[in-house]
Design an enzyme around this catalytic site. Structure first.
Site, PDB file in Angstrom:
ATOM      1  CG  ASP A   1      18.561   3.262  -1.065  1.00 24.39           C
ATOM      2  OD1 ASP A   1      18.188   4.344  -0.559  1.00 24.39           O
ATOM      3  OD2 ASP A   1      18.933   3.177  -2.254  1.00 24.39           O
TER       4      ASP A   1
ATOM      5  CG  HIS B   1       9.718   0.388  -6.454  1.00 28.40           C
ATOM      6  ND1 HIS B   1      10.683   0.258  -7.422  1.00 28.40           N
ATOM      7  CD2 HIS B   1       8.612   0.821  -7.100  1.00 28.40           C
ATOM      8  CE1 HIS B   1      10.170   0.588  -8.601  1.00 28.40           C
ATOM      9  NE2 HIS B   1       8.923   0.947  -8.433  1.00 28.40           N
TER      10      HIS B   1
ATOM     11  CB  CYS C   1       2.230  -8.571   9.788  1.00 29.22           C
ATOM     12  SG  CYS C   1       1.098  -9.908  10.189  1.00 29.22           S
TER      13      CYS C   1
ATOM     14  CB  CYS D   1      -1.538 -10.518  14.635  1.00 27.39           C
ATOM     15  SG  CYS D   1      -0.929 -10.859  12.974  1.00 27.39           S
TER      16      CYS D   1
ATOM     17  CB  SER E   1      16.690   3.695 -16.456  1.00 28.30           C
ATOM     18  OG  SER E   1      15.641   2.901 -15.905  1.00 28.30           O
TER      19      SER E   1
HETATM   20 ZN   LIG Z   1       0.442  -9.137  12.266  1.00 30.11          ZN
END
Ligand SMILES: [Zn+2]
Length: 246
Positions: free
Chosen positions: A111, A126, A134, A157, A196
């Site tokens: 989050d 993470h 992308c 792109c 944990s």
């Molecule tokens: Zn891209």
């Protein structure tokens, strides 16, 4: 083995906090659970994680997310994150950064509550569920709508998107882990909140800091597998303990 205490901040911890110049705060899902974001493990573990297919759904194999359940799960989690307010613990941490010469938050959470509480420069081990990356050029975009809608578009792109998350079957980038390890190795004090310790490699950081002589404090609802590494474990809700401690 250190001392395990309930809901009280020991004098030794307060003294240390006043002495040290470098502090690393290591946060896990427990710090966000009172905001309604599910945790993988522990007493406030959400049923959302009990589905057997969760590991399969949040795997890199499902990229770029054609699987409808994969998208639903991501959007379900994204919605929970977007509507969650930063907790008292997040807000307290954002206020103390200036007290230390070196202050770093290393988080295993997906989050953005640290960022919305105004903590800058957090190391997000993470990734963040609120961002999409992308597959071709690595451009990051914040998801303003939801995954289902955003992923109907392409990157400028022409590349397809993936979540900016470390998925269950992926390894953390070496560069990111090196940064986290360096912080753990060089800090004078490490405070782990709501982790944990079971999710690796992040769960190794307290032991790494301890080996280098840091003073370690754990805040959690219950003792964890990594409790033996800490000088003090304070049992209690992070929303109560963190504001009292800082
Ligand atoms: Zn891209």
């Amino acid at each position: 083995m250190g001392k395990i205490i309930e809901n009280t901040i020991p004098d030794e911890v307060i003294t240390k906090l006043n002495q040290v110049n470098s502090l690393v705060v290591f946060t896990g899902a427990g710090i966000s659970s009172s905001a309604g974001i599910p945790t993988l493990t522990g007493p406030r573990c959400s049923p959302i994680w009990e589905y057997n297919f969760i590991n399969d759904l949040l795997s890199a194999e499902k990229i770029p997310g054609k699987h409808i359940l994969h998208l639903r799960l991501l959007d379900n989690l994204l919605e929970k994150v977007k509507t969650a307010p930063p907790t008292l613990a997040h807000l307290s941490l954002a206020k103390i950064a200036n007290k230390f010469t070196n202050f770093h938050i290393v988080s295993q959470n997906f989050d953005d509550l640290h960022q919305r509480a105004n903590s800058n420069g957090c190391l997000m081990l993470h990734g963040e569920i609120t961002k999409t990356r992308c597959l071709n050029c690595n451009l990051l975009e914040i998801i303003e709508t939801n995954y289902k809608m955003h992923w109907q578009t392409k990157c400028r792109c022409g590349g397809a998107w993936r979540p900016d998350l470390l998925l269950f079957d992926e390894a953390m980038s070496e560069k990111l882990w090196q940064q986290a390890e360096n912080l753990a190795q060089s800090c004078e004090m490490l405070v782990a909140i709501g982790s944990s310790g079971q999710v690796l490699p992040g769960g190794l950081l307290p032991a790494i800091a301890r080996r280098r002589g840091a003073f370690l404090v754990e805040i959690n609802l219950i003792p964890t597998e990594i409790t033996p590494h800490f000088h003090f474990t304070i049992l209690g809700s992070s929303d109560e303990v963190v504001p009292k401690m800082f």
